[in-house]
Design a protein around this motif. Structure first.
Motif, PDB file in Angstrom:
ATOM      1  N   ASP A  64       0.861  -1.180   0.000  1.00 32.09           N
ATOM      2  CA  ASP A  64       0.000   0.000   0.000  1.00 32.09           C
ATOM      3  C   ASP A  64       0.901   1.235   0.000  1.00 32.09           C
ATOM      4  N   SER A 257      -4.711  -4.239  -3.162  1.00 35.63           N
ATOM      5  CA  SER A 257      -3.866  -4.035  -1.986  1.00 35.63           C
ATOM      6  C   SER A 257      -4.666  -4.069  -0.695  1.00 35.63           C
ATOM      7  N   GLN A 258      -6.010  -4.226  -0.776  1.00 40.13           N
ATOM      8  CA  GLN A 258      -6.865  -4.250   0.405  1.00 40.13           C
ATOM      9  C   GLN A 258      -7.850  -5.413   0.307  1.00 40.13           C
TER      10      GLN A 258
END
Length: 311
Positions: A64, A257-258
């Motif tokens: 991130d 990324s999440q």
């Protein structure tokens, strides 16, 4: 007393080998060292630099950019670099102190955000969520703006001691041609999406530049504003769910990324059937994971957006 020729040869080699090793080290050290903050820009810089410079990318795959940090050794690389390339516009929140330190030491630096027309989050968000009137750092979702960044990087690299400026310019020209093809392909893919379905919802605001370039509407984001470090309130989710219902959005997009759990909750909150599709938005992946270069990332996202929003 005479010495054995064999022993003399070994003795000579013992002296020569360290000298050769030292020459190799000097040659490696003489190569211009370029340090790049994010892996998206790292990929682009490597394409432009080619064999003319050694490029170190600080951000690891699938990280991130808002929260990744670096080691003391990596911080030292920043301070001793021949050139630093950073995104800017508040993206690298965990690195800012190190970038400020390098600036104080007069390390040559290209801040990509200084070379584009910057959008604000509020300007891009038509969904009524509290996006904030701050600069949006996610310019790479627009390949035309990335082309402007390529020009700035190429100019800085060409001015760096130890490189062949003609080679840098040739690499940049070739990459600009690839960006032009990408832009044309994205335009063609999105043309199939009816205007009323050109609506985007993601974890947080990341598609403002793409929306402006290709005539989409950003309905909103689960996390208001541009950082992944914030958290949405229940009211935020209710407001966004209402906007999704009004816009009749068929698909919402979760970033690689999440986790997509938040988006799944939002889909349930909306009370309608909404698909959740993963996109690669803020980080490249490791090789073989679908988005290991900027160009493959953009092409993958284009295909997924077009599929998710086309009837």
């Amino acid at each position: 007393m005479s010495r054995s020729p064999h022993r003399m040869t070994l003795a000579a080699l013992a002296l020569i080998v360290p000298l050769l090793t030292g020459c190799t080290a000097v040659a490696e050290d003489a190569s211009p060292q370029v340090v790049v903050t994010t892996n998206i820009l790292g990929d682009v810089v490597e394409r432009i630099a080619g064999d003319e410079a050694a490029v170190t990318t600080l951000m690891k795959p699938n990280a991130d950019p808002h929260s990744f940090e670096i080691s003391a050794q990596e911080a030292a690389r920043l301070e001793s670099a021949a050139l630093i390339v950073a995104n800017g516009l508040g993206l690298e929140e965990g690195l800012q102190q190190h970038l400020d330190r390098a600036e104080a030491l007069d390390v040559p630096t290209v801040i990509a955000g200084d070379h584009i027309e910057v959008l604000s989050y509020a300007a891009a968000d038509a969904g009524g969520t509290d996006a904030g009137d701050t600069a949006d750092p996610h310019f790479w979702t627009d390949p035309a703006r990335m082309g402007e960044v390529v020009d700035a990087i190429a100019a800085a690299l060409a001015a760096t001691d130890g490189v062949d400026p003609a080679a840098i310019r040739a690499n940049a020209t070739a990459y600009r041609a690839e960006l032009a093809r990408l832009d044309a392909d994205m335009t063609a893919a999105f043309a199939a999406i009816p205007p009323e379905r050109r609506a985007l919802v993601t974890n947080h605001h990341v598609f403002g530049y793409l929306a402006e370039r290709f005539d989409f509407t950003v309905v909103g984001a689960a996390i208001p504003g541009g950082t992944t470090l914030a958290a949405p309130s229940a009211a935020d989710l209710r407001d966004l769910a209402a906007a999704i219902d009004t816009a009749r959005v068929p698909t919402i997009f979760a970033e690689s990324s999440q986790p997509d759990r938040l988006m799944q909750v939002l889909a349930e909150e909306a009370g309608i059937r909404v698909d959740v599709v993963e996109l690669f938005t803020e980080s490249l992946t490791a090789p073989g994971e679908g988005a290991d270069t900027y160009l493959t990332m953009m092409r993958s996202n284009t295909a997924r957006i077009a599929t998710g929003l086309t009837p």
